[in-house]
Write a protein that holds these residues in place. Structure first.
Motif, PDB file in Angstrom:
ATOM      1  N   ARG A 106       0.831  -1.208   0.000  1.00 21.08           N
ATOM      2  CA  ARG A 106       0.000   0.000   0.000  1.00 21.08           C
ATOM      3  C   ARG A 106       0.867   1.261   0.000  1.00 21.08           C
ATOM      4  N   GLU A 110       0.897   4.130  -2.945  1.00 22.39           N
ATOM      5  CA  GLU A 110       0.568   5.536  -2.683  1.00 22.39           C
ATOM      6  C   GLU A 110       1.739   6.444  -3.024  1.00 22.39           C
ATOM      7  N   SER A 145      -9.506  -4.133  -3.124  1.00 20.22           N
ATOM      8  CA  SER A 145     -10.408  -2.972  -3.116  1.00 20.22           C
ATOM      9  C   SER A 145      -9.631  -1.676  -2.918  1.00 20.22           C
ATOM     10  N   PHE A 146      -8.699  -1.686  -1.979  1.00 18.89           N
ATOM     11  CA  PHE A 146      -7.864  -0.509  -1.723  1.00 18.89           C
ATOM     12  C   PHE A 146      -7.092  -0.130  -2.985  1.00 18.89           C
ATOM     13  N   CYS A 148      -7.691  -0.795  -6.155  1.00 18.13           N
ATOM     14  CA  CYS A 148      -8.535  -0.303  -7.243  1.00 18.13           C
ATOM     15  C   CYS A 148      -9.077   1.090  -6.962  1.00 18.13           C
ATOM     16  N   GLU A 149      -9.376   1.370  -5.701  1.00 19.51           N
ATOM     17  CA  GLU A 149      -9.827   2.725  -5.345  1.00 19.51           C
ATOM     18  C   GLU A 149      -8.731   3.746  -5.641  1.00 19.51           C
ATOM     19  N   LYS A 150      -7.507   3.408  -5.282  1.00 20.18           N
ATOM     20  CA  LYS A 150      -6.383   4.313  -5.528  1.00 20.18           C
ATOM     21  C   LYS A 150      -6.155   4.517  -7.027  1.00 20.18           C
ATOM     22  N   LYS A 152      -8.323   4.154  -9.485  1.00 21.26           N
ATOM     23  CA  LYS A 152      -9.423   4.862 -10.145  1.00 21.26           C
ATOM     24  C   LYS A 152      -9.422   6.355  -9.835  1.00 21.26           C
ATOM     25  N   SER A 153      -8.661   6.744  -8.809  1.00 20.97           N
ATOM     26  CA  SER A 153      -8.620   8.162  -8.432  1.00 20.97           C
ATOM     27  C   SER A 153      -7.478   8.915  -9.093  1.00 20.97           C
ATOM     28  N   THR A 195     -12.871  -5.751 -10.789  1.00 21.55           N
ATOM     29  CA  THR A 195     -12.810  -4.502 -10.028  1.00 21.55           C
ATOM     30  C   THR A 195     -12.107  -3.382 -10.786  1.00 21.55           C
TER      31      THR A 195
END
Length: 369
Positions: A106, A110, A145-146, A148-150, A152-153, A195
């Motif tokens: 992670r 990031e 999930s984490f 894919c959220e990152k 997609k942003s 996802t």
């Protein structure tokens, strides 16, 4: 083959070609091939190997660290290069040299997204590494999930591949474990596609995975040790040829009388009159001290000459009592005849360790035998 006049590592590109053709014969047409050229191409010459494989049509290269990728880029290699162990301090070098980072946590995800955004990157290729049992580097399935959220942003990065690493694909006693890794990776792949919204490449098979688990080839396979002539199996080794031959010469021959010693700490004391040949390589060249006192050997004029006493930093002494030889004669440490597999087994090691330990001060000579 040219005779050695000093300590050299001979790199046979024809053997590399042969190994590549054998490995690719195991995969279906359309399956991509990633060649692992980390650690100076397993102790050989990463630039020479990469150039040859690029000519053969390899799809990807992989290195451990960014400086290894930089060295290949500096040789005008244009094939994509995956950096397997990405570190934040290397982000600048990775982007500047058009290398592609493995993202395995992670924090690294990031940090790299933030870095790519500051550099105004768009769809910079990244590779997601998942841990399925090796427990070395990698996301867990619960991180999807984490991730894919990152992703997609931001528009700064885009996933080029998703991969994992098999822990024991060469060990047929671990078939159930390997199958469980493959099954877990398949599950991760399906979740990623659902996802993420697009389909990257998927790969998890190393050399032994290519050979033993054809159902795990996915979109791409990775081969390292197989390219250099080792299949992790006696039967597979028959189809491969070691690329590297480490050889040297006899610098001097001594007659050691009964009771006299050889080398540091008197590691060998003669119980009979012994002929000792001194060779110009030692543990600074990649021959560990553990090969001393008769555990290791070289081949001189087709005969085994065991190491006498302790391995020195720059020299070893070998027993040539019963070998017809003279100063200036060639001595082969490992190659197609005495393989690194055979020699490393003498100290309960593996070929990987021996071939990658060859010092960079040893002269490399590229040949086509």
């Amino acid at each position: 083959m040219p005779k050695a006049t000093e300590t050299i590592l001979e790199i046979d590109l024809n053997a590399l070609d042969k190994n590549y053709q054998y490995i690719t014969s195991k995969i279906e047409p359309g399956t991509k091939v990633l060649a692992v050229v980390k650690a100076f191409a397993y102790g050989s010459d990463s630039v020479a190997v990469a150039r040859e494989l690029e000519q053969l049509g390899v799809d990807y290269f992989a290195v451990a660290y960014s400086n290894e990728g930089e060295a290949i880029r500096n040789a005008s290699i244009e094939t994509p290069i995956l950096v397997l162990h990405t570190l934040p301090s290397n982000f600048e070098n990775i982007v500047n040299r058009c290398l592609e980072p493995s993202i395995y946590s992670r924090k690294i995800l990031e940090d790299f997204i933030a870095f790519a955004e500051t550099k105004n990157q768009k769809n910079y290729p990244i590779h997601l590494k998942f841990n399925t049992g090796l427990n070395r580097l990698g996301f867990q399935e619960t991180d999807i999930s984490f991730i894919c959220e990152k992703l997609k942003s931001t528009k700064a990065v885009k996933v080029k591949s998703v991969f994992s690493h098999l822990a024991a694909s060469e060990d047929l006693k671990e078939i159930d474990f390997t199958k469980s890794q493959i099954s877990q990776f398949q599950k991760i792949s399906e979740k990623i596609i659902d996802t993420l919204g697009y389909r990257p490449l998927f790969h998890c098979a190393n050399t032994s995975g290519i050979i033993n688990y054809p159902n795990a080839h996915f979109d791409m396979v990775r081969t390292g040790i197989g390219l250099y002539g080792f299949g992790n199996d006696e039967e597979e080794n028959k189809h491969l040829k070691p690329v590297g031959t480490l050889k040297t010469i006899i610098s001097q021959i001594h007659t050691v009388e009964i009771g006299q010693s050889v080398g540091y700490n008197r590691g060998f004391i003669a119980e009979k009159i012994t002929r000792s040949a001194t060779l110009p390589l030692g543990h600074a060249d990649g021959i560990p001290r553990s090969y001393g006192k008769g555990k290791g050997w070289v081949t001189i004029n087709g005969e085994k000459a065991h190491i006498l006493g302790n391995v020195c930093m720059d020299m070893i002494m070998v027993d040539v009592t019963n070998i017809n030889c003279e100063e200036g004669d060639e001595a082969v440490i490992f190659g197609p005849q005495t393989t690194a597999d055979e020699l490393s087994a003498a100290i309960n090691s593996i070929s990987y360790e021996l071939i990658t330990a060859v010092s960079q001060r040893v002269k490399r000579i590229v040949v086509r035998n």
